[in-house]
Motif scaffolding. Sequence first.
Motif, PDB file in Angstrom:
ATOM      1  N   LYS A 133       0.817  -1.211   0.000  1.00 20.66           N
ATOM      2  CA  LYS A 133       0.000   0.000   0.000  1.00 20.66           C
ATOM      3  C   LYS A 133       0.851   1.261   0.000  1.00 20.66           C
ATOM      4  N   VAL A 134       0.347   2.282  -0.695  1.00 22.60           N
ATOM      5  CA  VAL A 134       0.890   3.632  -0.561  1.00 22.60           C
ATOM      6  C   VAL A 134       0.310   4.213   0.722  1.00 22.60           C
ATOM      7  N   GLN A 135       1.166   4.744   1.581  1.00 22.59           N
ATOM      8  CA  GLN A 135       0.753   5.096   2.939  1.00 22.59           C
ATOM      9  C   GLN A 135       0.311   6.554   3.084  1.00 22.59           C
ATOM     10  N   PHE A 136      -0.247   7.107   2.036  1.00 23.15           N
ATOM     11  CA  PHE A 136      -0.755   8.478   2.112  1.00 23.15           C
ATOM     12  C   PHE A 136      -1.796   8.650   1.007  1.00 23.15           C
ATOM     13  N   PRO A 137      -2.646   9.668   1.105  1.00 20.19           N
ATOM     14  CA  PRO A 137      -3.670   9.865   0.058  1.00 20.19           C
ATOM     15  C   PRO A 137      -3.023  10.116  -1.294  1.00 20.19           C
ATOM     16  N   ILE A 138      -3.521   9.449  -2.316  1.00 20.32           N
ATOM     17  CA  ILE A 138      -2.903   9.546  -3.632  1.00 20.32           C
ATOM     18  C   ILE A 138      -3.015  10.952  -4.189  1.00 20.32           C
ATOM     19  N   GLU A 139      -4.002  11.739  -3.715  1.00 17.37           N
ATOM     20  CA  GLU A 139      -4.150  13.118  -4.179  1.00 17.37           C
ATOM     21  C   GLU A 139      -2.978  14.000  -3.767  1.00 17.37           C
TER      22      GLU A 139
ATOM     23  N   TYR B 171       8.150  10.662 -12.476  1.00 19.10           N
ATOM     24  CA  TYR B 171       7.395  11.898 -12.684  1.00 19.10           C
ATOM     25  C   TYR B 171       6.368  11.723 -13.800  1.00 19.10           C
ATOM     26  N   ARG B 172       6.720  10.949 -14.798  1.00 16.59           N
ATOM     27  CA  ARG B 172       5.765  10.679 -15.864  1.00 16.59           C
ATOM     28  C   ARG B 172       4.560   9.925 -15.328  1.00 16.59           C
ATOM     29  N   LYS B 173       4.781   9.031 -14.412  1.00 19.23           N
ATOM     30  CA  LYS B 173       3.696   8.216 -13.874  1.00 19.23           C
ATOM     31  C   LYS B 173       2.853   8.964 -12.841  1.00 19.23           C
ATOM     32  N   TYR B 174       3.499   9.762 -12.001  1.00 15.62           N
ATOM     33  CA  TYR B 174       2.795  10.285 -10.835  1.00 15.62           C
ATOM     34  C   TYR B 174       2.690  11.812 -10.775  1.00 15.62           C
ATOM     35  N   LYS B 175       3.226  12.520 -11.772  1.00 13.65           N
ATOM     36  CA  LYS B 175       3.157  13.978 -11.733  1.00 13.65           C
ATOM     37  C   LYS B 175       2.676  14.572 -13.052  1.00 13.65           C
ATOM     38  N   TYR B 176       3.389  14.318 -14.140  1.00 12.42           N
ATOM     39  CA  TYR B 176       3.112  15.018 -15.384  1.00 12.42           C
ATOM     40  C   TYR B 176       1.699  14.735 -15.912  1.00 12.42           C
TER      41      TYR B 176
END
Length: 631
Positions: free
Chosen positions: A216-222, A309-314
């Motif tokens: 799990k990612v341990q914070f809100p994905i937003e 960054y391509r996956k989670y930012k741009y």
Amino acid sequence: MTPASSLQNPSALLSDSHWRAMPQADVLRFVRSLLLAYDVVGAQNKRGRIVLDSLQDAADLLLDFPPAVHSPKKFLFPNWDQLFRFKLDENILLQPETAAPPRIIFGMHPCDLHAVKILDDCLFDGESDSSYRAKREATLLVGVDCTPDEYCFCTSLGTDRIAEGFDLFLHRRDDSYLLQSGSERGLQLLQNHAPEIFDGVAESPLPLQVKQCSNKVQFPIESLPSLMEEAYEDDIWQELGQDCLGCGSCTLLCPSCYCFNVQDKLEINLQEGQRIRTWDSCQFDQFAQIADGENFRSSQADRQRHRFYRKYKYLWDKYQRTACVGCGRCSRECLSQIEPVEVLNRLFATAPPALISDQPGSEYQPQMAQVLEVRSLSEQDRLFKLQLPQPLDFTPGCFVELSVFGLGEAPFSITSPPDGGNLIEVVIRKAGALTQALHRTREGDSIGIRGPFGTGYPLAQMLGKDLLLVAGGRGLLAIRSLLLAALKQRQEFGRITLLCGGRDIESLMFPQDLLDWHQSGLLDCRIAVKDQQNHWGVPAVDVSYLFKDLEINPQRTVAAVSGPPGMYRQINPLLFRMGLDDEDIYLNLERHMKCGLGKCGKCRINNICVCESGPIFSYHSIKHLAEAIER
């Protein structure tokens, strides 16, 4: 309708889906029938491995298979794709690729269906990729439930379940399935190849089932965009660069990566060949190398950072979604054991406290503005002059959100020109409870204000040009801000013409301003109302009739049109007939811009949010959007 949305009929989404019970034996009969008309792709055992390939026998189809199988991307965006053939005769002859075969991908996990939606977003955006489009439109998608393994982190991204983006979906229910339709094409498929299921008893819809993932990612994905914003120089990229082998497995196996290379392949006779597209990877050392040998991502650390960054930012910045679906394929196959979840959780753990604990909801909290003046424009409309606690920087055409606590907030155009100060004017029409409460405010009262929001008229680009301003009804609100700004620097503009229309004199916005402009000699102000008995003696015609005998120089004229959507159907053709370029025509596309931040979806037109990208648009920038202008 956008290319992606044309593949799904909105009337057939979750609320209108057909739900039917489908025993395992009926699934087998269904697939056998499909094989007679389609290339059916599904998971199957081949030489001791589970692979995704075309089925020869329906009995080979696996619907319960681990997430490790290769993604269906290769059937929509193949790793080797012929774009066209060519012959090198006296005249070069180009032969286009043949049409894509009708195909069904049967048994797609929810994460892979989400990945196809990402590919649709990216490859249909702007100039649509016709090769992908041909395969996408010829392919139907049938989904099936899955069970996450230790590498999956789909629950953190919300991709463990899906409510649209498929033609049919098989939900597991004990030893059988509950079949859900997701499109008209899916219903037609069911009717043609499993009529007994199509005509069966309707079942109650299943709620979307949330799955369990230990990874799990341990914070809100937003929080990802702001987290990545601060992590560009983090030491973690150097660590990943040292570990990474640059093999590209992570991106080549990814169901939503689509980087490619194009090259020509000559036949042995050197007289004919083909232009092909092959998968490429941002992790390869020559991917970012340019003609002179310079490589602008020369280190593996740079390439790993770009991948994250391509996956989670741009793409989040562009589409408000990650380009990762949490399938875990990259970490399953990574020889260096680089795992996205571990990287993201490390970045979060070391993020500055202010980044993590920023006040929730602060972007929605208004400041307090004091009402300095209230002036009646008509029985329903009042102009409010507001003093803000600090200067407001905006361009003509922008808007603010005004609020009365207990009744909510709503957007209002700024009708005054920008001057770098803290005074603005807005016009409020009495309609519902909120605007009635605003009408009850008096000088000295305070109201809430957020903003400014939106993109206005490019005033700086208009300098030195002739201005043709066309306002219908309340469309004058945004035009007034632009006109007053231009009049403050009158010597910087050529001829200014204002064409203003309304139902009757009483419905005109800023009647005294219109009279003053008409008499000032600073501009050519023409007014029309439909009321035959109007006491101003202006022509009783539609605003489009004011174009009669209008002389402009199309090479030096910029037009701004603001009014009800139906007015654009009349005005735009007149402007084109006069020779204006579509880049020199600006339209006001105000919608219900509720949040002002591009989040609520109220003002979305196809793939844009008006409150972010507008409400002022050049015709050139929105002419491809089917919902943008009433036709």
